[in-house]
Design an enzyme around this catalytic site. Structure first.
Site, PDB file in Angstrom:
ATOM      1  N   ILE A 162       0.839  -1.207   0.000  1.00 29.05           N
ATOM      2  CA  ILE A 162       0.000   0.000   0.000  1.00 29.05           C
ATOM      3  C   ILE A 162       0.874   1.257   0.000  1.00 29.05           C
ATOM      4  O   ILE A 162       0.558   2.247  -0.670  1.00 29.05           O
ATOM      5  CB  ILE A 162      -0.943  -0.027   1.227  1.00 29.05           C
ATOM      6  CG1 ILE A 162      -1.945  -1.183   1.094  1.00 29.05           C
ATOM      7  CG2 ILE A 162      -1.650   1.308   1.403  1.00 29.05           C
ATOM      8  CD1 ILE A 162      -2.730  -1.487   2.371  1.00 29.05           C
TER       9      ILE A 162
ATOM     10  N   ASP B 226      11.487   3.520   5.449  1.00 31.11           N
ATOM     11  CA  ASP B 226      11.193   2.105   5.651  1.00 31.11           C
ATOM     12  C   ASP B 226      12.458   1.449   6.224  1.00 31.11           C
ATOM     13  O   ASP B 226      13.549   2.006   6.139  1.00 31.11           O
ATOM     14  CB  ASP B 226      10.811   1.422   4.328  1.00 31.11           C
ATOM     15  CG  ASP B 226       9.915   0.210   4.519  1.00 31.11           C
ATOM     16  OD1 ASP B 226       8.721   0.299   4.172  1.00 31.11           O
ATOM     17  OD2 ASP B 226      10.411  -0.818   5.033  1.00 31.11           O
TER      18      ASP B 226
ATOM     19  N   ASP C 120      14.650   1.383  11.149  1.00 31.61           N
ATOM     20  CA  ASP C 120      13.724   0.453  11.807  1.00 31.61           C
ATOM     21  C   ASP C 120      12.886   1.255  12.800  1.00 31.61           C
ATOM     22  O   ASP C 120      13.435   1.871  13.723  1.00 31.61           O
ATOM     23  CB  ASP C 120      14.536  -0.645  12.527  1.00 31.61           C
ATOM     24  CG  ASP C 120      13.632  -1.716  13.098  1.00 31.61           C
ATOM     25  OD1 ASP C 120      12.448  -1.436  13.363  1.00 31.61           O
ATOM     26  OD2 ASP C 120      14.120  -2.841  13.298  1.00 31.61           O
TER      27      ASP C 120
ATOM     28  N   SER D 160      -6.899  -0.233  10.028  1.00 31.69           N
ATOM     29  CA  SER D 160      -7.298  -1.531   9.466  1.00 31.69           C
ATOM     30  C   SER D 160      -8.759  -1.768   9.795  1.00 31.69           C
ATOM     31  O   SER D 160      -9.284  -1.223  10.781  1.00 31.69           O
ATOM     32  CB  SER D 160      -6.448  -2.635  10.103  1.00 31.69           C
ATOM     33  OG  SER D 160      -6.987  -3.919   9.810  1.00 31.69           O
TER      34      SER D 160
ATOM     35  N   TYR E 101      -2.325  -6.853  16.901  1.00 39.99           N
ATOM     36  CA  TYR E 101      -2.524  -6.062  15.680  1.00 39.99           C
ATOM     37  C   TYR E 101      -3.808  -5.224  15.770  1.00 39.99           C
ATOM     38  O   TYR E 101      -3.789  -4.008  15.579  1.00 39.99           O
ATOM     39  CB  TYR E 101      -2.565  -6.998  14.470  1.00 39.99           C
ATOM     40  CG  TYR E 101      -2.791  -6.287  13.168  1.00 39.99           C
ATOM     41  CD1 TYR E 101      -1.758  -5.572  12.570  1.00 39.99           C
ATOM     42  CD2 TYR E 101      -4.027  -6.310  12.528  1.00 39.99           C
ATOM     43  CE1 TYR E 101      -1.959  -4.904  11.371  1.00 39.99           C
ATOM     44  CE2 TYR E 101      -4.226  -5.646  11.337  1.00 39.99           C
ATOM     45  CZ  TYR E 101      -3.188  -4.947  10.756  1.00 39.99           C
ATOM     46  OH  TYR E 101      -3.389  -4.280   9.571  1.00 39.99           O
TER      47      TYR E 101
ATOM     48  N   LYS F 118      -4.197  -1.129  16.035  1.00 40.90           N
ATOM     49  CA  LYS F 118      -4.876  -0.360  14.985  1.00 40.90           C
ATOM     50  C   LYS F 118      -6.063   0.423  15.560  1.00 40.90           C
ATOM     51  O   LYS F 118      -6.388   1.519  15.078  1.00 40.90           O
ATOM     52  CB  LYS F 118      -5.311  -1.276  13.851  1.00 40.90           C
ATOM     53  CG  LYS F 118      -4.135  -1.856  13.053  1.00 40.90           C
ATOM     54  CD  LYS F 118      -3.324  -0.790  12.349  1.00 40.90           C
ATOM     55  CE  LYS F 118      -2.300  -1.369  11.378  1.00 40.90           C
ATOM     56  NZ  LYS F 118      -1.543  -0.330  10.649  1.00 40.90           N
TER      57      LYS F 118
ATOM     58  N   THR G  68      -8.977  -6.777   3.604  1.00 43.68           N
ATOM     59  CA  THR G  68      -7.816  -7.579   3.181  1.00 43.68           C
ATOM     60  C   THR G  68      -7.371  -7.137   1.790  1.00 43.68           C
ATOM     61  O   THR G  68      -8.160  -7.142   0.844  1.00 43.68           O
ATOM     62  CB  THR G  68      -8.185  -9.072   3.167  1.00 43.68           C
ATOM     63  OG1 THR G  68      -8.870  -9.367   4.385  1.00 43.68           O
ATOM     64  CG2 THR G  68      -6.934  -9.923   3.089  1.00 43.68           C
TER      65      THR G  68
HETATM   66  N1  LIG Z   1      -2.628  -5.847   3.391  1.00 36.63           N
HETATM   67  C1  LIG Z   1      -3.716  -5.828   4.140  1.00 36.63           C
HETATM   68  O1  LIG Z   1      -4.581  -6.695   4.043  1.00 36.63           O
HETATM   69  C2  LIG Z   1      -3.909  -4.708   5.133  1.00 36.63           C
HETATM   70  C3  LIG Z   1      -5.177  -4.558   5.693  1.00 36.63           C
HETATM   71  C4  LIG Z   1      -5.399  -3.548   6.609  1.00 36.63           C
HETATM   72  C5  LIG Z   1      -4.372  -2.691   6.954  1.00 36.63           C
HETATM   73  N2  LIG Z   1      -3.154  -2.843   6.408  1.00 36.63           N
HETATM   74  C6  LIG Z   1      -2.108  -1.929   6.824  1.00 36.63           C
HETATM   75  O2  LIG Z   1      -1.555  -1.296   5.695  1.00 36.63           O
HETATM   76  C7  LIG Z   1      -0.215  -0.931   5.977  1.00 36.63           C
HETATM   77  C8  LIG Z   1       0.659  -1.408   4.824  1.00 36.63           C
HETATM   78  O3  LIG Z   1       0.534  -2.805   4.725  1.00 36.63           O
HETATM   79  P1  LIG Z   1       0.809  -3.609   3.373  1.00 36.63           P
HETATM   80  O4  LIG Z   1      -0.307  -4.530   3.192  1.00 36.63           O
HETATM   81  O5  LIG Z   1       1.174  -2.686   2.282  1.00 36.63           O
HETATM   82  O6  LIG Z   1       2.045  -4.498   3.857  1.00 36.63           O
HETATM   83  P2  LIG Z   1       3.570  -4.540   3.405  1.00 36.63           P
HETATM   84  O7  LIG Z   1       4.204  -5.579   4.273  1.00 36.63           O
HETATM   85  O8  LIG Z   1       3.633  -4.700   1.928  1.00 36.63           O
HETATM   86  O9  LIG Z   1       4.095  -3.078   3.785  1.00 36.63           O
HETATM   87  C9  LIG Z   1       4.411  -2.704   5.108  1.00 36.63           C
HETATM   88  C10 LIG Z   1       5.658  -1.859   5.071  1.00 36.63           C
HETATM   89  O10 LIG Z   1       5.996  -1.470   6.418  1.00 36.63           O
HETATM   90  C11 LIG Z   1       7.385  -1.659   6.593  1.00 36.63           C
HETATM   91  N3  LIG Z   1       7.719  -1.920   7.989  1.00 36.63           N
HETATM   92  C12 LIG Z   1       7.251  -2.943   8.756  1.00 36.63           C
HETATM   93  N4  LIG Z   1       7.874  -2.916   9.941  1.00 36.63           N
HETATM   94  C13 LIG Z   1       8.739  -1.862   9.931  1.00 36.63           C
HETATM   95  C14 LIG Z   1       9.671  -1.334  10.868  1.00 36.63           C
HETATM   96  N5  LIG Z   1       9.893  -1.917  12.055  1.00 36.63           N
HETATM   97  N6  LIG Z   1      10.386  -0.251  10.526  1.00 36.63           N
HETATM   98  C15 LIG Z   1      10.220   0.333   9.308  1.00 36.63           C
HETATM   99  N7  LIG Z   1       9.362  -0.135   8.371  1.00 36.63           N
HETATM  100  C16 LIG Z   1       8.637  -1.215   8.689  1.00 36.63           C
HETATM  101  C17 LIG Z   1       7.714  -2.883   5.742  1.00 36.63           C
HETATM  102  O11 LIG Z   1       9.101  -2.988   5.461  1.00 36.63           O
HETATM  103  C18 LIG Z   1       6.862  -2.655   4.520  1.00 36.63           C
HETATM  104  O12 LIG Z   1       7.522  -1.913   3.514  1.00 36.63           O
HETATM  105  C19 LIG Z   1       0.135  -1.563   7.320  1.00 36.63           C
HETATM  106  O13 LIG Z   1       0.037  -0.581   8.335  1.00 36.63           O
HETATM  107  C20 LIG Z   1      -0.945  -2.612   7.501  1.00 36.63           C
HETATM  108  O14 LIG Z   1      -1.219  -2.875   8.855  1.00 36.63           O
HETATM  109  C21 LIG Z   1      -2.885  -3.831   5.489  1.00 36.63           C
END
Ligand SMILES: NC(=O)c1ccc[n+]([C@@H]2O[C@H](COP(=O)([O-])OP(=O)(O)OC[C@H]3O[C@@H](n4cnc5c(N)ncnc54)[C@H](O)[C@@H]3O)[C@@H](O)[C@H]2O)c1
Length: 255
Positions: free
Chosen positions: A20, A39, A65, A143, A156, A160, A188
């Site tokens: 995202i 990131d 991090d 989320s 989680y 959120k 999702t």
């Molecule tokens: N994919 C889904 O179904 C979904 C649903 C609801 C909410 N979300 C939320 O959307 C956001 C993005 O998720 P996504 O699906 O794109 O997942 P993703 O894993 O593709 O992206 C998450 C990003 O966060 C970074 N990250 C994680 N931990 C980190 C840390 N300790 N330090 C720095 N960077 C860190 C990762 O490296 C990654 O680039 C998240 O907050 C997730 O909770 C995702």
């Protein structure tokens, strides 16, 4: 505005290395924005930078991090203060598939440090300059799990829900000062995140079917669809949207 010498809007976005976050970067670049992207995943950040630059953006990356709050504050504040941030997107997030009994204190702390404390810290670091200018917009990625309880997602969902609470309080404190802040609550979404989860379960086919079935039409969302929602919330078209939870979940929370 933005990077010194640039008249493009500047977006600070965490979690830009995939999913995202990356899709949102590219969507906002299409709107004419430059990027300051953060990131822990260096190669992923570089890939996002390369794609955004190909679309004409100026991009600064910072690999960090976000799980160590004191270090985040100390390292990031002086860098953030060098730029005029127009938009902030707190997207970085992680989660563990655990019930309460299974969740360790270390997993709980890590989830909260990244999902809510880092979100709080980036708001805290960027808000003073937005308030000084009387302009700016923030989107915090929450989320559907902030609205309903999901099985095996205790830390989680709790983290959120805290993102939603933080978002509402910042809106309440600063709504009259020219800034807006909203949360987005995706269902999702077929990002790298979901692929990681599926690669780690005994029956990925059945788990994918279960995840797809949670959306009312049986299909996951795409990162690009969520990016569209984030772009709207940041845009002037959303002037009357503040302190909200913008649900984009294919109906997951509707029933
Ligand atoms: N994919 C889904 O179904 C979904 C649903 C609801 C909410 N979300 C939320 O959307 C956001 C993005 O998720 P996504 O699906 O794109 O997942 P993703 O894993 O593709 O992206 C998450 C990003 O966060 C970074 N990250 C994680 N931990 C980190 C840390 N300790 N330090 C720095 N960077 C860190 C990762 O490296 C990654 O680039 C998240 O907050 C997730 O909770 C995702």
């Amino acid at each position: 505005m933005a990077f010194p010498g640039s008249d493009r809007k500047l977006v600070l976005l965490t979690g830009a290395a995939s999913g995202i976050g990356r899709a949102t970067c590219l969507r906002l670049v299409a709107e004419g924005c430059d990027l300051f992207i953060i990131d822990r995943d260096g190669p992923g950040l570089e890939e996002t930078k390369k794609r955004a630059e190909a679309l004409g953006a100026t991009v600064k990356t910072h690999q960090i991090d976000l799980s160590e709050p004191a270090a985040v504050l100390e390292e990031m504040q002086p860098i953030i203060d060098q730029f005029e941030i127009d938009y902030l997107v707190n997207d970085a997030g992680l989660g563990f598939a655990r019930t309460t009994e299974q969740t360790t204190l270390a997993e709980w702390d890590l989830t909260f440090n990244v999902n809510i404390t880092a979100t709080f810290l980036f708001c805290k670091m960027v808000l003073p300059q937005m308030l000084a200018r009387g302009a700016g917009a923030i989107v915090n990625v929450a989320s559907a799990g902030a609205i309903v309880g999901l099985k095996n997602r205790v830390a989680y969902c709790a983290s959120k829900a805290a993102v939603v609470g933080l978002t509402r309080c910042i809106a309440a404190d600063h709504a009259t000062q020219g800034i807006r802040i909203n949360a987005i609550a995706p269902g999702t979404v077929g990002s790298e995140w979901i692929e990681k989860i599926l690669s780690d379960v005994p029956d990925p086919v059945a788990t994918r079917k279960m995840m797809e079935a949670r959306q009312l039409d049986g299909k996951m969302g795409t990162p690009e669809e969520i990016a569209e929602g984030i772009n709207f919330l940041l845009s002037p078209a959303a002037r009357f949207v503040n302190g909200s939870v913008f649900v984009m979940d294919g109906g997951l929370t509707a029933v």
